[in-house]
Design an enzyme around this catalytic site. Structure first.
Site, PDB file in Angstrom:
ATOM      1  N   SER A 117      16.153  -2.852  22.923  1.00 40.47           N
ATOM      2  CA  SER A 117      16.496  -2.292  21.616  1.00 40.47           C
ATOM      3  C   SER A 117      17.881  -1.677  21.616  1.00 40.47           C
ATOM      4  CB  SER A 117      15.507  -1.178  21.257  1.00 40.47           C
ATOM      5  OG  SER A 117      14.205  -1.651  21.312  1.00 40.47           O
TER       6      SER A 117
ATOM      7  N   HIS B  92      16.440  -9.769  20.089  1.00 44.03           N
ATOM      8  CA  HIS B  92      15.744  -8.539  19.703  1.00 44.03           C
ATOM      9  C   HIS B  92      14.839  -8.782  18.492  1.00 44.03           C
ATOM     10  CE1 HIS B  92      16.137  -4.097  18.291  1.00 44.03           C
ATOM     11  NE2 HIS B  92      15.012  -4.304  18.938  1.00 44.03           N
TER      12      HIS B  92
ATOM     13  N   GLU C  66      17.635 -10.100  16.042  1.00 40.98           N
ATOM     14  CA  GLU C  66      19.020  -9.667  16.274  1.00 40.98           C
ATOM     15  C   GLU C  66      19.476 -10.357  17.565  1.00 40.98           C
ATOM     16  OE1 GLU C  66      19.283  -5.394  17.027  1.00 40.98           O
ATOM     17  OE2 GLU C  66      21.040  -5.220  15.752  1.00 40.98           O
TER      18      GLU C  66
ATOM     19  N   ASN D  45      19.299  -0.553  15.515  1.00 37.47           N
ATOM     20  CA  ASN D  45      18.956   0.808  15.914  1.00 37.47           C
ATOM     21  C   ASN D  45      20.097   1.804  15.758  1.00 37.47           C
ATOM     22  OD1 ASN D  45      16.176   0.774  16.527  1.00 37.47           O
ATOM     23  ND2 ASN D  45      16.673  -0.641  18.186  1.00 37.47           N
TER      24      ASN D  45
HETATM   25  N1  CAA Z   1       0.225  -9.593  13.065  1.00 38.44           N
HETATM   26  C1  CAA Z   1       0.099 -10.428  12.016  1.00 38.44           C
HETATM   27  N2  CAA Z   1       0.160 -10.028  10.722  1.00 38.44           N
HETATM   28  C2  CAA Z   1       0.330  -8.700  10.490  1.00 38.44           C
HETATM   29  C3  CAA Z   1       0.470  -7.763  11.539  1.00 38.44           C
HETATM   30  C4  CAA Z   1       0.418  -8.264  12.867  1.00 38.44           C
HETATM   31  N3  CAA Z   1       0.547  -7.457  13.934  1.00 38.44           N
HETATM   32  N4  CAA Z   1       0.636  -6.535  10.985  1.00 38.44           N
HETATM   33  C5  CAA Z   1       0.609  -6.687   9.652  1.00 38.44           C
HETATM   34  N5  CAA Z   1       0.431  -7.994   9.344  1.00 38.44           N
HETATM   35  C6  CAA Z   1       0.421  -8.585   8.018  1.00 38.44           C
HETATM   36  C7  CAA Z   1      -0.812  -8.258   7.233  1.00 38.44           C
HETATM   37  O1  CAA Z   1      -1.840  -9.182   7.486  1.00 38.44           O
HETATM   38  C8  CAA Z   1      -0.330  -8.365   5.791  1.00 38.44           C
HETATM   39  O2  CAA Z   1      -0.277  -9.725   5.404  1.00 38.44           O
HETATM   40  P1  CAA Z   1      -0.296 -10.164   3.830  1.00 38.44           P
HETATM   41  O3  CAA Z   1       1.015  -9.693   3.243  1.00 38.44           O
HETATM   42  O4  CAA Z   1      -0.386 -11.655   3.899  1.00 38.44           O
HETATM   43  O5  CAA Z   1      -1.468  -9.491   3.223  1.00 38.44           O
HETATM   44  C9  CAA Z   1       1.096  -7.857   5.887  1.00 38.44           C
HETATM   45  O6  CAA Z   1       1.501  -8.004   7.261  1.00 38.44           O
HETATM   46  C10 CAA Z   1       1.180  -6.418   5.486  1.00 38.44           C
HETATM   47  O7  CAA Z   1       0.272  -5.662   6.296  1.00 38.44           O
HETATM   48  P2  CAA Z   1      -0.787  -4.612   5.751  1.00 38.44           P
HETATM   49  O8  CAA Z   1      -1.260  -5.024   4.391  1.00 38.44           O
HETATM   50  O9  CAA Z   1      -1.796  -4.386   6.811  1.00 38.44           O
HETATM   51  O10 CAA Z   1       0.019  -3.252   5.684  1.00 38.44           O
HETATM   52  P3  CAA Z   1       1.366  -2.902   4.983  1.00 38.44           P
HETATM   53  O11 CAA Z   1       1.545  -3.572   3.674  1.00 38.44           O
HETATM   54  O12 CAA Z   1       1.417  -1.430   5.059  1.00 38.44           O
HETATM   55  O13 CAA Z   1       2.494  -3.500   5.953  1.00 38.44           O
HETATM   56  C11 CAA Z   1       3.941  -3.413   7.780  1.00 38.44           C
HETATM   57  C12 CAA Z   1       2.522  -3.202   7.323  1.00 38.44           C
HETATM   58  C13 CAA Z   1       4.320  -4.883   7.715  1.00 38.44           C
HETATM   59  C14 CAA Z   1       4.002  -2.950   9.229  1.00 38.44           C
HETATM   60  C15 CAA Z   1       4.909  -2.576   6.847  1.00 38.44           C
HETATM   61  O14 CAA Z   1       4.472  -1.254   6.756  1.00 38.44           O
HETATM   62  C16 CAA Z   1       6.340  -2.557   7.329  1.00 38.44           C
HETATM   63  O15 CAA Z   1       7.099  -3.490   7.105  1.00 38.44           O
HETATM   64  N6  CAA Z   1       6.736  -1.449   8.001  1.00 38.44           N
HETATM   65  C17 CAA Z   1       8.070  -1.300   8.544  1.00 38.44           C
HETATM   66  C18 CAA Z   1       8.173  -2.114   9.809  1.00 38.44           C
HETATM   67  C19 CAA Z   1       9.514  -1.990  10.424  1.00 38.44           C
HETATM   68  O16 CAA Z   1      10.449  -1.356   9.951  1.00 38.44           O
HETATM   69  N7  CAA Z   1       9.655  -2.625  11.611  1.00 38.44           N
HETATM   70  C20 CAA Z   1      10.851  -2.545  12.411  1.00 38.44           C
HETATM   71  C21 CAA Z   1      10.716  -1.413  13.363  1.00 38.44           C
HETATM   72  S1  CAA Z   1      12.140  -1.268  14.387  1.00 38.44           S
HETATM   73  C22 CAA Z   1      11.852  -2.359  15.625  1.00 38.44           C
HETATM   74  O17 CAA Z   1      10.836  -2.968  15.765  1.00 38.44           O
HETATM   75  C23 CAA Z   1      12.958  -2.534  16.576  1.00 38.44           C
HETATM   76  C24 CAA Z   1      13.262  -1.500  17.538  1.00 38.44           C
HETATM   77  O18 CAA Z   1      14.057  -1.786  18.419  1.00 38.44           O
HETATM   78  C25 CAA Z   1      12.720  -0.138  17.498  1.00 38.44           C
END
Ligand code: CAA
Length: 296
Positions: A118, A139, A151, A189
């Site tokens: 990251s 990434h 990324e 990040n």
């Molecule tokens: N595998 C497969 N599908 C998944 C999943 C997983 N692990 N998690 C969620 N989903 C799917 C769900 O099935 C759902 O599908 P549909 O749209 O077809 O219904 C969809 O994603 C949305 O999920 P939920 O309805 O359960 O919940 P939500 O609407 O609250 O979304 C989320 C969950 C996608 C995590 C959303 O909250 C989100 O986008 N959050 C922000 C995530 C983010 O910013 N990620 C980057 C983090 S930084 C990083 O990763 C890098 C680093 O270096 C730190």
């Protein structure tokens, strides 16, 4: 490029193995910890079933994808015929350097060694390998099956061929690769973590409570999660490691991790994965953690 090895069976490793398998690649998922491997396949199966039930995948593709993932705890066996190795171990520089040094002794001059780091320097990782031109940052974002971005970070010695191959590979996964250069925290990040750190300082200053800060950013900015919930989701230890890398790399106070973040990590409250962070996840219910709630 059909044989992929993923190093590390944590959340990111699971997600990466999942997307490669569902896109027709053979995947070796390596971890030294057998329990982590056993849990990883349970999680991947759960996430694949979720995609089948939402008709994103057919039941046949779901089943064949699971069969394409082999769990393995012997590193030599895991990488010996891999075209691409993607490391997704803990965000710890010493550990990553050890892993890449070991990998370098086991792979051919044609194997691409990618890291899902990251924030850690790709150049530094490449420097412990025999073929730094084959080392690149790939990434992924959490949850990997859902988030579109990859990324792509080229180090000073990464070859054009390696960058092109990994860019095309990302597209084969249905992802959108976006290129950037090798500076601490890269782009994602470098921008995300100061926002999370600022949210923690806003909390520390008593401007608002956990839920209020997150609600303001969700409803006002259209973010899917507020910054404090997102920090819990990413893992507070991961956020702290990234901020430390950027603070050390740029020497600017804005990257200095807030003491609340340090205290939470020191106390073992790492967010969703430990059951408690800015929120308490016990019994499957998410409540703002009382210690930091302005309305306590
Ligand atoms: N595998 C497969 N599908 C998944 C999943 C997983 N692990 N998690 C969620 N989903 C799917 C769900 O099935 C759902 O599908 P549909 O749209 O077809 O219904 C969809 O994603 C949305 O999920 P939920 O309805 O359960 O919940 P939500 O609407 O609250 O979304 C989320 C969950 C996608 C995590 C959303 O909250 C989100 O986008 N959050 C922000 C995530 C983010 O910013 N990620 C980057 C983090 S930084 C990083 O990763 C890098 C680093 O270096 C730190």
């Amino acid at each position: 490029m059909k044989k992929i090895t993923v190093i590390g069976a944590g959340t990111m490793g699971n997600g990466i193995a999942h997307v490669f398998a569902t896109n027709g690649f053979d995947v070796m998922l390596f971890d030294i910890n057998q329990e982590a491997l056993n849990n990883s396949i349970i999680n991947i199966e759960k996430n694949i079933k979720r995609q089948v039930s939402k008709e994103i995948l057919t039941a046949e593709i779901g089943q064949s994808s699971l069969e394409r993932i082999k769990l393995i705890s012997n590193l030599e066996q895991a990488v010996k015929s891999a075209d691409v190795v993607i490391e997704a171990a803990t965000e710890d520089e010493t550990l990553k350097l050890q892993i890449f040094s070991s990998l370098s002794a086991l792979v051919t001059e044609k194997t691409i060694l990618a890291t899902n780091t990251s924030s850690i320097s790709i150049g530094k990782i490449a420097a412990v390998t025999k073929y730094p031109e084959n080392v690149i940052g790939m990434h992924f974002m959490n949850p990997v099956p859902v988030m579109k971005l990859v990324e792509i970070i080229s180090g000073y010695k990464t070859s054009h061929e390696t960058t092109t191959t990994i860019t095309e590979l990302s597209k084969e996964l249905g992802k959108t690769p976006v290129a950037c250069n090798d500076y601490p925290g890269f782009v994602a990040n470098r921008i995300l973590m100061p926002m999370i750190n600022e949210a923690i300082e806003t909390l520390q200053n008593g401007v608002a409570g956990v839920s209020e800060i997150d609600s303001i950013m969700k409803l006002g900015m259209g973010h899917p999660m507020g910054p404090l919930q997102l920090a819990d989701f990413i893992g507070l230890d991961v956020c702290l490691s990234i901020l430390n890398v950027m603070h050390q790399g740029y020497g600017k106070p804005k990257y200095s991790p807030n003491p609340i973040l340090i205290n939470l990590v020191t106390s073992g409250d790492l967010g969703v994965k430990s059951g408690k962070g800015f929120y308490d996840y016990s019994n499957g219910i998410k409540n703002a953690s009382v210690a930091y709630n302005i309305n306590k």
